[in-house]
Design a protein around this motif. Structure first.
Motif, PDB file in Angstrom:
ATOM      1  N   ILE A 307       0.841  -1.204   0.000  1.00 38.06           N
ATOM      2  CA  ILE A 307       0.000   0.000   0.000  1.00 38.06           C
ATOM      3  C   ILE A 307       0.874   1.251   0.000  1.00 38.06           C
ATOM      4  N   VAL A 308       1.895   1.267   0.843  1.00 46.00           N
ATOM      5  CA  VAL A 308       2.807   2.419   0.846  1.00 46.00           C
ATOM      6  C   VAL A 308       3.535   2.516  -0.492  1.00 46.00           C
ATOM      7  N   GLN A 309       3.975   1.387  -1.021  1.00 43.96           N
ATOM      8  CA  GLN A 309       4.713   1.386  -2.277  1.00 43.96           C
ATOM      9  C   GLN A 309       3.859   1.931  -3.419  1.00 43.96           C
ATOM     10  N   GLU A 310       2.629   1.466  -3.531  1.00 42.65           N
ATOM     11  CA  GLU A 310       1.764   1.936  -4.616  1.00 42.65           C
ATOM     12  C   GLU A 310       1.406   3.408  -4.435  1.00 42.65           C
ATOM     13  N   SER A 311       1.234   3.844  -3.187  1.00 42.57           N
ATOM     14  CA  SER A 311       0.952   5.262  -2.943  1.00 42.57           C
ATOM     15  C   SER A 311       2.121   6.132  -3.403  1.00 42.57           C
ATOM     16  N   LEU A 312       3.351   5.719  -3.083  1.00 45.60           N
ATOM     17  CA  LEU A 312       4.515   6.475  -3.536  1.00 45.60           C
ATOM     18  C   LEU A 312       4.663   6.425  -5.052  1.00 45.60           C
ATOM     19  N   THR A 313       4.300   5.296  -5.654  1.00 42.67           N
ATOM     20  CA  THR A 313       4.336   5.201  -7.114  1.00 42.67           C
ATOM     21  C   THR A 313       3.413   6.230  -7.744  1.00 42.67           C
ATOM     22  N   ASN A 314       2.201   6.359  -7.194  1.00 41.11           N
ATOM     23  CA  ASN A 314       1.255   7.337  -7.727  1.00 41.11           C
ATOM     24  C   ASN A 314       1.775   8.768  -7.528  1.00 41.11           C
ATOM     25  N   VAL A 315       2.458   9.005  -6.404  1.00 44.95           N
ATOM     26  CA  VAL A 315       2.990  10.345  -6.163  1.00 44.95           C
ATOM     27  C   VAL A 315       4.047  10.692  -7.206  1.00 44.95           C
ATOM     28  N   ALA A 364      -9.115  -7.453   2.047  1.00 43.31           N
ATOM     29  CA  ALA A 364      -8.785  -8.865   2.227  1.00 43.31           C
ATOM     30  C   ALA A 364      -8.450  -9.193   3.677  1.00 43.31           C
ATOM     31  N   PHE A 365      -8.022  -8.190   4.462  1.00 36.81           N
ATOM     32  CA  PHE A 365      -7.686  -8.410   5.872  1.00 36.81           C
ATOM     33  C   PHE A 365      -8.715  -7.767   6.804  1.00 36.81           C
ATOM     34  N   GLY A 366      -9.883  -7.449   6.266  1.00 41.79           N
ATOM     35  CA  GLY A 366     -10.926  -6.854   7.087  1.00 41.79           C
ATOM     36  C   GLY A 366     -10.751  -5.378   7.330  1.00 41.79           C
ATOM     37  N   GLY A 367      -9.887  -4.736   6.573  1.00 38.35           N
ATOM     38  CA  GLY A 367      -9.645  -3.316   6.752  1.00 38.35           C
ATOM     39  C   GLY A 367     -10.358  -2.476   5.717  1.00 38.35           C
ATOM     40  N   GLU A 368      -9.907  -1.234   5.606  1.00 36.83           N
ATOM     41  CA  GLU A 368     -10.512  -0.316   4.643  1.00 36.83           C
ATOM     42  C   GLU A 368      -9.461   0.680   4.174  1.00 36.83           C
ATOM     43  N   LEU A 369      -9.704   1.262   3.011  1.00 35.20           N
ATOM     44  CA  LEU A 369      -8.780   2.229   2.433  1.00 35.20           C
ATOM     45  C   LEU A 369      -9.567   3.297   1.705  1.00 35.20           C
ATOM     46  N   THR A 370      -9.150   4.532   1.909  1.00 38.56           N
ATOM     47  CA  THR A 370      -9.740   5.662   1.191  1.00 38.56           C
ATOM     48  C   THR A 370      -8.625   6.445   0.523  1.00 38.56           C
ATOM     49  N   ALA A 371      -8.895   6.946  -0.665  1.00 43.37           N
ATOM     50  CA  ALA A 371      -7.947   7.778  -1.413  1.00 43.37           C
ATOM     51  C   ALA A 371      -8.728   8.969  -1.957  1.00 43.37           C
ATOM     52  N   ARG A 372      -8.318  10.156  -1.559  1.00 39.66           N
ATOM     53  CA  ARG A 372      -9.107  11.333  -1.932  1.00 39.66           C
ATOM     54  C   ARG A 372      -8.203  12.557  -2.002  1.00 39.66           C
ATOM     55  N   VAL A 374      -7.252  16.252  -1.024  1.00 45.56           N
ATOM     56  CA  VAL A 374      -7.388  17.119   0.148  1.00 45.56           C
ATOM     57  C   VAL A 374      -6.841  18.490  -0.231  1.00 45.56           C
ATOM     58  N   PRO A 375      -7.165  19.508   0.559  1.00 49.58           N
ATOM     59  CA  PRO A 375      -6.621  20.846   0.244  1.00 49.58           C
ATOM     60  C   PRO A 375      -5.099  20.814   0.170  1.00 49.58           C
ATOM     61  N   GLY A 376      -4.580  21.135  -0.981  1.00 48.92           N
ATOM     62  CA  GLY A 376      -3.147  21.188  -1.173  1.00 48.92           C
ATOM     63  C   GLY A 376      -2.502  19.876  -1.549  1.00 48.92           C
ATOM     64  N   GLY A 377      -3.267  18.863  -1.920  1.00 49.32           N
ATOM     65  CA  GLY A 377      -2.633  17.604  -2.317  1.00 49.32           C
ATOM     66  C   GLY A 377      -3.581  16.426  -2.368  1.00 49.32           C
ATOM     67  N   PHE A 378      -3.036  15.256  -2.114  1.00 46.17           N
ATOM     68  CA  PHE A 378      -3.791  14.011  -2.213  1.00 46.17           C
ATOM     69  C   PHE A 378      -3.405  13.137  -1.025  1.00 46.17           C
ATOM     70  N   ARG A 379      -4.361  12.351  -0.524  1.00 50.86           N
ATOM     71  CA  ARG A 379      -4.124  11.578   0.695  1.00 50.86           C
ATOM     72  C   ARG A 379      -4.702  10.172   0.558  1.00 50.86           C
ATOM     73  N   VAL A 380      -3.910   9.206   1.000  1.00 45.78           N
ATOM     74  CA  VAL A 380      -4.332   7.806   1.055  1.00 45.78           C
ATOM     75  C   VAL A 380      -4.326   7.386   2.518  1.00 45.78           C
ATOM     76  N   ASP A 381      -5.475   6.932   3.026  1.00 45.23           N
ATOM     77  CA  ASP A 381      -5.605   6.440   4.397  1.00 45.23           C
ATOM     78  C   ASP A 381      -6.005   4.974   4.351  1.00 45.23           C
ATOM     79  N   ALA A 382      -5.295   4.152   5.122  1.00 43.20           N
ATOM     80  CA  ALA A 382      -5.609   2.729   5.186  1.00 43.20           C
ATOM     81  C   ALA A 382      -5.636   2.291   6.639  1.00 43.20           C
TER      82      ALA A 382
END
Length: 410
Positions: A307-315, A364-372, A374-382
């Motif tokens: 998740i961190v790796q793909e987020s940095l890839t998108n950045v 897959a592990f019962g968690g959740e992820l949001t990508a949206r 935000v003011p001044g950028g983009f944020r991924v929360d998992a």
């Protein structure tokens, strides 16, 4: 007509023929010693033909066939002097009626046959009875046995059909599970390849572009040559790491006789190296860690890393950002990951396959992820739920390696 129906009709016709031959041979033998008038003999033979011939459609019309054979016997035995075994035809018809599921009709016909035989003997003059009480009781037991055996055969056939149906259903369910498992495995491998190749190729693209830009100046300055050399080293290191992870991922497709991969699996222990590669593209990478890190199961550890790796890839690929913050919050029941950049964001754009893959990993592990945006950028929360501690553990587990604290360059 289906082959099974033709085969069943042939078997029924063969049974009718066998009953006729037995009855005919008996009648001819007895007629040699006990002759009777030609007219009565002709009527007897006609009743034999009717009773035995009715057995041919006995499975299609079991009740009607049983009634016809019973009536033929009711006329034949008082009339004929040979007393041939025509009752076999009624026995076969009675058994078929019960075996075909007409149990009530079979019981009624058996009772009618027994009652008719008893009334016929009661009306006989004393000393002229053909069936004594013992034979009548044996006849009753015979008829009851025929109905019971027919019912048992019906239940057995239904049981075998149910067993076959369940076996077929179980086989289909097993095949469906196998197909679902294969589909899930293909999706998992596709996510791994996407994350590995997408991240590494993006970094290689940025680094090689920077090197070409430095080398393209005429004449290239000494500082430009040093920067290009540094970028090429980053390209080399990134491609080496990509090949390592690619081999580890493709290891799931290896043959059974191949040795298992020995390279370490990706996880949060390799997060500092991942952040360092991202910083090599010119990003200002900041980190923040809260709580006490705990060891994670390998699949969950890999999911957090991806998740961190793909987020940095998108950045690095899309955001055109100058800085990025990677935050890890080790709560009591969950690990919370946050990757926030100061780039242009993705407002109004549909989520790509990378974001969908990250969300699938979290779910897959019962968690959740949001990508949206935000003011001044983009944020991924998992949010990834942590497994409960093993019961009875005597010592605390060794903390997993973590990124440097907030404010330090990665």
């Amino acid at each position: 007509m289906p082959l099974s129906l033709r085969s069943r009709d042939l078997r029924d016709a063969l049974v009718a023929l066998v009953v006729f031959l037995v009855t005919a041979v008996w009648t001819l033998v007895v007629a040699h010693y006990r002759p009777e008038p030609a007219g009565r003999a002709a009527v007897g033979w006609a009743l034999i033909l009717i009773g035995c011939g009715a057995l041919v459609p006995r499975r299609r019309q079991p009740v009607a066939v049983a009634v016809v054979t019973l009536l033929a016997c009711a006329v034949y035995y008082p009339l004929s002097a040979q007393d041939g075994p025509l009752l076999i035809a009624f026995a076969v018809a009675l058994y078929t009626t019960a075996a075909e599921g007409r149990f009530a009709a079979a019981v009624a016909l058996a009772a009618v046959a027994l009652l008719a035989a008893g009334l016929g003997e009661v009306r006989q003059q004393p000393g002229h009875r053909q069936i004594d009480d013992t034979s009548l009781a044996m006849m009753a037991g015979w008829l009851i046995s025929l109905v019971a055996v027919g019912r048992a055969q019906r239940d057995r056939a239904a049981y075998l059909r149910e067993v076959e149906r369940r076996a077929l259903a179980a086989e289909r369910e097993q095949e469906a599970r196998a197909r679902q498992s294969a589909t899930e495995e293909r999706l998992r491998i596709a996510r791994e390849l996407h994350d590995i190749l997408g991240h590494s190729v993006s970094l290689i693209n940025v680094q090689s572009g920077a090197a070409l830009h430095r080398l393209g100046k005429k004449p290239p300055a000494a500082q430009g040559l040093a920067t290009a050399e540094e970028a090429l080293r980053a390209v080399r290191d990134t491609s080496k790491e990509a090949l390592r992870e690619l081999r580890a991922t493709l290891g799931v497709l290896r043959r059974a006789d191949e040795p298992a991969p020995t390279a370490p699996a990706s996880g949060l222990a390799l997060l500092p190296e991942l952040l360092a590669r991202a910083a090599g593209t010119g990003l200002e990478v900041r980190t923040r860690v809260e709580g006490t890190p705990v060891p994670l199961p390998p699949p969950l550890d890999l999911a957090a890393y991806r998740i961190v790796q793909e987020s940095l890839t998108n950045v690095t690929r899309h955001a055109e950002a100058r800085s990025v913050l990677v935050a890890l919050d080790w709560g009591g029941d969950a690990l919370r990951l946050c990757v926030e950049d100061d780039g242009r964001g993705a407002a109004g754009e549909p989520p790509g396959s990378g974001i969908r893959g990250m969300a699938e990993r979290a779910r897959a592990f019962g968690g959740e992820l949001t990508a949206r945006a935000v003011p001044g950028g983009f944020r991924v929360d998992a949010r990834l739920p942590l497994p409960p501690p093993a019961p009875g553990s005597a010592t605390a587990p060794t903390p997993a390696p973590t990124p440097p604290p907030e404010g330090d360059p990665a």
